[in-house]
Design a protein around this motif. Structure first.
Motif, mmCIF file in Angstrom:
data_model
loop_
_atom_site.group_PDB
_atom_site.id
_atom_site.type_symbol
_atom_site.label_atom_id
_atom_site.label_comp_id
_atom_site.label_asym_id
_atom_site.label_seq_id
_atom_site.Cartn_x
_atom_site.Cartn_y
_atom_site.Cartn_z
ATOM 1 N N ALA A 76 100.128 92.104 42.511
ATOM 2 C CA ALA A 76 98.910 92.789 42.071
ATOM 3 C C ALA A 76 97.664 91.965 42.407
ATOM 4 O O ALA A 76 96.656 92.506 42.882
ATOM 5 C CB ALA A 76 98.991 93.053 40.571
ATOM 6 N N VAL A 77 97.719 90.654 42.189
ATOM 7 C CA VAL A 77 96.566 89.784 42.453
ATOM 8 C C VAL A 77 96.211 89.777 43.930
ATOM 9 O O VAL A 77 95.041 89.935 44.311
ATOM 10 C CB VAL A 77 96.849 88.347 41.953
ATOM 11 N N TRP A 78 97.231 89.594 44.820
ATOM 12 C CA TRP A 78 96.879 89.517 46.247
ATOM 13 C C TRP A 78 96.397 90.874 46.771
ATOM 14 O O TRP A 78 95.548 90.934 47.671
ATOM 15 C CB TRP A 78 98.014 88.936 47.070
ATOM 16 N N SER A 79 96.929 91.983 46.229
ATOM 17 C CA SER A 79 96.534 93.315 46.700
ATOM 18 C C SER A 79 95.076 93.603 46.348
ATOM 19 O O SER A 79 94.301 94.092 47.182
ATOM 20 C CB SER A 79 97.444 94.379 46.084
ATOM 21 N N ILE A 80 94.696 93.293 45.103
ATOM 22 C CA ILE A 80 93.306 93.506 44.679
ATOM 23 C C ILE A 80 92.368 92.607 45.476
ATOM 24 O O ILE A 80 91.295 93.044 45.932
ATOM 25 C CB ILE A 80 93.171 93.236 43.167
ATOM 26 N N ALA A 81 92.770 91.344 45.679
ATOM 27 C CA ALA A 81 91.917 90.402 46.412
ATOM 28 C C ALA A 81 91.747 90.808 47.875
ATOM 29 O O ALA A 81 90.667 90.646 48.452
ATOM 30 C CB ALA A 81 92.499 88.998 46.318
ATOM 31 N N THR A 82 92.815 91.346 48.500
ATOM 32 C CA THR A 82 92.709 91.800 49.891
ATOM 33 C C THR A 82 91.700 92.938 50.007
ATOM 34 O O THR A 82 90.841 92.943 50.908
ATOM 35 C CB THR A 82 94.082 92.273 50.410
ATOM 36 N N THR A 125 88.151 91.748 49.557
ATOM 37 C CA THR A 125 87.620 90.984 50.696
ATOM 38 C C THR A 125 86.729 91.861 51.569
ATOM 39 O O THR A 125 85.717 91.403 52.120
ATOM 40 C CB THR A 125 88.768 90.393 51.538
ATOM 41 N N GLY A 126 87.114 93.139 51.691
ATOM 42 C CA GLY A 126 86.325 94.054 52.510
ATOM 43 C C GLY A 126 84.966 94.380 51.935
ATOM 44 O O GLY A 126 84.106 94.931 52.639
ATOM 45 N N LEU A 127 84.742 94.046 50.667
ATOM 46 C CA LEU A 127 83.459 94.339 50.018
ATOM 47 C C LEU A 127 82.496 93.160 50.069
ATOM 48 O O LEU A 127 81.325 93.302 49.712
ATOM 49 C CB LEU A 127 83.701 94.743 48.557
ATOM 50 N N MET A 128 82.998 92.002 50.489
ATOM 51 C CA MET A 128 82.176 90.797 50.498
ATOM 52 C C MET A 128 81.247 90.759 51.723
ATOM 53 O O MET A 128 81.619 91.208 52.804
ATOM 54 C CB MET A 128 83.061 89.552 50.489
ATOM 55 N N GLN A 133 79.051 87.750 52.282
ATOM 56 C CA GLN A 133 78.693 86.384 52.602
ATOM 57 C C GLN A 133 79.950 85.574 52.937
ATOM 58 O O GLN A 133 81.047 85.871 52.445
ATOM 59 C CB GLN A 133 77.960 85.735 51.425
ATOM 60 N N PHE A 134 79.784 84.540 53.740
ATOM 61 C CA PHE A 134 80.915 83.722 54.169
ATOM 62 C C PHE A 134 81.677 83.129 52.985
ATOM 63 O O PHE A 134 82.900 83.220 52.908
ATOM 64 C CB PHE A 134 80.416 82.606 55.100
ATOM 65 N N PHE A 135 80.944 82.566 52.013
ATOM 66 C CA PHE A 135 81.626 81.899 50.902
ATOM 67 C C PHE A 135 82.294 82.889 49.951
ATOM 68 O O PHE A 135 83.289 82.570 49.315
ATOM 69 C CB PHE A 135 80.647 80.989 50.154
ATOM 70 N N SER A 136 81.768 84.104 49.851
ATOM 71 C CA SER A 136 82.444 85.109 49.025
ATOM 72 C C SER A 136 83.739 85.569 49.699
ATOM 73 O O SER A 136 84.731 85.862 49.025
ATOM 74 C CB SER A 136 81.522 86.304 48.768
ATOM 75 N N LEU A 137 83.753 85.622 51.032
ATOM 76 C CA LEU A 137 84.991 85.929 51.757
ATOM 77 C C LEU A 137 86.035 84.834 51.510
ATOM 78 O O LEU A 137 87.213 85.121 51.272
ATOM 79 C CB LEU A 137 84.706 86.048 53.259
ATOM 80 N N ARG A 145 85.747 96.389 57.138
ATOM 81 C CA ARG A 145 85.684 96.345 55.682
ATOM 82 C C ARG A 145 86.647 97.350 55.043
ATOM 83 O O ARG A 145 87.440 97.019 54.161
ATOM 84 C CB ARG A 145 84.255 96.592 55.210
ATOM 85 N N LEU A 146 86.584 98.602 55.466
ATOM 86 C CA LEU A 146 87.473 99.615 54.908
ATOM 87 C C LEU A 146 88.928 99.375 55.316
ATOM 88 O O LEU A 146 89.852 99.774 54.601
ATOM 89 C CB LEU A 146 87.021 101.005 55.350
ATOM 90 N N ALA A 147 89.124 98.726 56.468
ATOM 91 C CA ALA A 147 90.488 98.412 56.898
ATOM 92 C C ALA A 147 91.175 97.511 55.872
ATOM 93 O O ALA A 147 92.348 97.707 55.519
ATOM 94 C CB ALA A 147 90.459 97.728 58.264
ATOM 95 N N LEU A 148 90.441 96.518 55.344
ATOM 96 C CA LEU A 148 91.008 95.625 54.335
ATOM 97 C C LEU A 148 91.305 96.363 53.031
ATOM 98 O O LEU A 148 92.324 96.127 52.378
ATOM 99 C CB LEU A 148 90.050 94.458 54.075
#
Length: 649
Positions: free
Chosen positions: A89-95, A98-101, A103-107, A170-173
């Motif tokens: 669940a954690v990795w799926s939400i984070a993936t 990622t598409g919504l970030m 800035q480099f550091f937020s990615l 972004r939407l791909a992620l």
């Protein structure tokens, strides 16, 4: 042997847990590698340097290897499916996030949490899988499970290229991340297997409460340490190639990144699928006759991968380049299943999740957590072509690490279940009182007096017939001044010397086990071994009752080629003789013989038994004539006593 919790084949049926875990693992690698496919576009949009691109890949690995030991500790102590579900669940939400970030550091921050989630699943799942399948089927089960690496990675490359063109990166992620939530929920409805369910003992496997009591045994576990060390170097190369090959294609073969990602993805899925499946199947099959089959196979494939990688770097045309990349990935992925099976096989069930987690920690700390950034740094200082040459040396290092254990700490090949090794073997038959040693009469007399196993010596006659006699000279036993090698079988038969065929055809000893000692000192000729094979293969009913033994490890290696499933015993002696070199006294060349046990003389057994006992190598002792000593040797760990006295124990 414990009964498998799943069906004997690999159809869907009772193997549903394997395929469900494999599906999750597929999304594991899809979510991991889709970013790699999208990095060239992200680099251009966010104006990132090569070093920052490498940091994007390394951020995931940093969190992955840092948190893996923590989840491994929890996985050995709690409900494993709940921890795995949380990680998914954690990795799926984070993936998806990622598409919504923007800035480099937020990615970087989101990729860190993708690593946290995947650490929970990656560290615990191999231990769970090992509780579904017995050791002899584990390689193929792991092959299915780890096929998700090439397939999922390739899907990441392929979907990255396709979805980027359709909906943007972004939407791909978001599209590939969200389905994992359903898989996380479904896992909670599966029944978790009991820890150690496939072990050969009914022992209860309870995890140690002290971290020290887990880490110290693992650090002293030489096979485990060498396996992980080689895996570190292997992962350094695999992770670096995954990130930089598409860039290499774009810069040196003028292929656009989108097309390069799709082509590299297609090559990865085909080569990875085939290599992973073949590696697991070959390792399981090879294990029946060869110890350390997982490590041997992996070392061989990596030694072959070294010149293959050189071809990748020097290929000028695209066809040759893609062909060599395909071969390279096929060879690399052949190691995936055997090495992961080796890691869980080398530790008890109570610490498998932590052992897998620590392996993950180190292979990423010293592997793909640093290789993308390091290659990017060297590329900026020189060029990408020069930077990627580093992988050749690391590949070779990995192959060397995986070779050390089979060479210096080899295992014994387990005896087949149907081969019940007796506690005593009658040495050259029951001779004396007018009965010659190694004679048909001596063997029949031994059986009549209760012997269940007979030891005999085999030499070759002038006309290449296997003859049963100890000395090359006939004088001591038969009062004849001739040599066995100078006389034909007919001439020897007239003197009363039996052949191996005579023994195998004897009705009186048909049910006895036979220890056939091969009296060979020749390195490059296989005449004796071929002759023995020809006789034995004509007497198929004897095959499951035969053990080959010899002082000469090369001779046993030859017999392994002819009859791989017939067990072998390497004979060891501490006697001082010109022929008895140090490598024979210490069984240093045991890795060639691939024995199921050692036959040591009494002096060698006394001086070496602790070493072999620690390595779990079965030992027989020769030649014992005292009943009291025979019983003592058995108490000290011997499994069989070779004696001229029938049933000395």
């Amino acid at each position: 042997m414990k009964k498998s919790l799943v069906s004997e084949g690999f159809g869907l049926g009772k193997n549903f847990p394997l395929y469900y875990l494999t599906t999750i693992n597929l999304f594991n690698y899809l979510d991991r590698y889709i970013l790699v496919a999208l990095l060239p576009t992200i680099q251009k949009e966010l104006l990132l340097t090569d070093t920052q691109v490498g940091m994007m890949a390394s951020a995931f690995m940093l969190s992955y290897f840092i948190t893996s030991p923590l989840f491994g500790w929890f996985g050995d102590r709690g409900n494993r499916f709940r921890w795995m579900s949380l990680g998914i669940a954690v990795w799926s939400i984070a993936t998806a996030a990622t598409g919504l970030m923007k800035q480099f550091f937020s990615l970087i921050f989101m990729r860190f949490f993708v690593g946290v989630g995947e650490a929970a699943y990656g560290s615990i799942s191999p231990a769970v899988l090992s509780d579904y399948y017995p050791k002899e089927r584990r390689g193929r089960a792991f092959a299915v499970f780890f096929m998700a690496i090439p397939v999922g990675s390739a899907m990441g490359y392929l979907l990255g290229g396709v979805l980027e063109g359709l909906i943007g990166w972004r939407l791909a992620l978001c599209a590939v991340g969200l389905p994992g939530l359903g898989l996380a929920l479904g896992l909670l409805f599966l029944k978790e297997p009991k820890r150690g369910a496939q072990e050969s003992t009914d022992e209860q496997f309870v995890a140690e409460k002290s971290l020290k009591n887990v880490l110290v045994p693992l650090a002293r576990n030489v096979p485990y340490v060498l396996t992980v060390a080689g895996y570190c170097a292997y992962t350094f190369v695999l992770g670096g190639i995954a990130v930089w090959i598409p860039h290499f294609m774009e810069r040196y073969h003028q292929m656009p990144s989108t097309k390069g990602n799709m082509l590299f993805g297609a090559v990865t899925v085909i080569a990875g699928f085939g290599g992973t499946f073949l590696g697991g199947a070959l390792a399981d099959r090879w294990a029946k006759s060869t110890p350390d089959s997982n490590l041997r196979l992996s070392a061989y494939t990596l030694f072959l991968a070294v010149p293959t990688y050189l071809l990748v770097m020097e290929s000028k045309g695209m066809a040759l380049f893609i062909g060599s990349v395909f071969l390279l990935e096929f060879l690399l992925f052949m190691s995936t299943s055997p090495i992961n099976a080796e890691i869980v096989n080398r530790v008890p069930p109570s610490m498998r999740a932590l052992a897998s987690a620590l392996a993950i920690f180190f292979i990423h700390l010293l592997g793909d957590a640093i290789s993308p950034t390091l290659i990017g740094y060297i590329s900026e200082a020189t060029n990408l072509y020069t930077a990627m040459y580093l992988f050749i040396f690391v590949l070779f290092l990995s192959a060397v690490f995986w070779s050390l254990k089979p060479l210096f700490f080899w295992d014994a090949v387990p005896l087949a279940e149907e081969f019940k090794l007796p506690k005593s073997q009658c040495h050259r038959g029951y001779y004396g009182e007018g009965v010659r040693e190694n004679s048909l009469e001596a063997f029949e007399r031994a059986v009549e007096n209760g012997s269940q196993m007979l030891e005999m010596d085999i030499r070759l006659s002038k006309d290449n017939v296997p003859i049963v006699i100890h000395d090359d000279s006939l004088e001591r036993t038969y009062g004849h001044k001739g040599l066995v090698k100078n006389l034909s079988y007919v001439e020897l038969q007239k003197l009363g010397v039996p052949s191996l065929s005579d023994v195998l055809r004897s009705e009186k000893i048909r049910q006895a086990y036979l220890n056939i000692e091969i009296k060979s000192t020749v390195l490059f000729s296989s005449k004796l071994e071929r002759a023995i094979y020809s006789v034995v293969i004509k007497n198929q009913q004897s095959l499951n009752r035969i053990l080959f033994s010899s002082f000469n490890p090369i001779s046993l290696w030859k017999m392994k080629k002819y009859l791989p499933l017939v067990p072998r015993a390497l004979i060891v002696s501490d006697e001082e003789a010109s022929w008895n070199k140090w490598y024979l006294k210490t069984a240093f060349l045991g890795f060639l013989a691939c024995p199921s046990l050692l036959h040591l003389n009494q002096g060698s057994f006394i001086s070496q038994r602790e070493k072999w006992k620690k390595r779990e190598i079965p030992m027989g002792v020769w030649t014992v004539t005292d009943q009291g000593k025979a019983g003592e040797f058995l108490k000290l760990g011997a499994v069989s006593i070779i004696s001229p006295i029938p049933r000395i124990v």
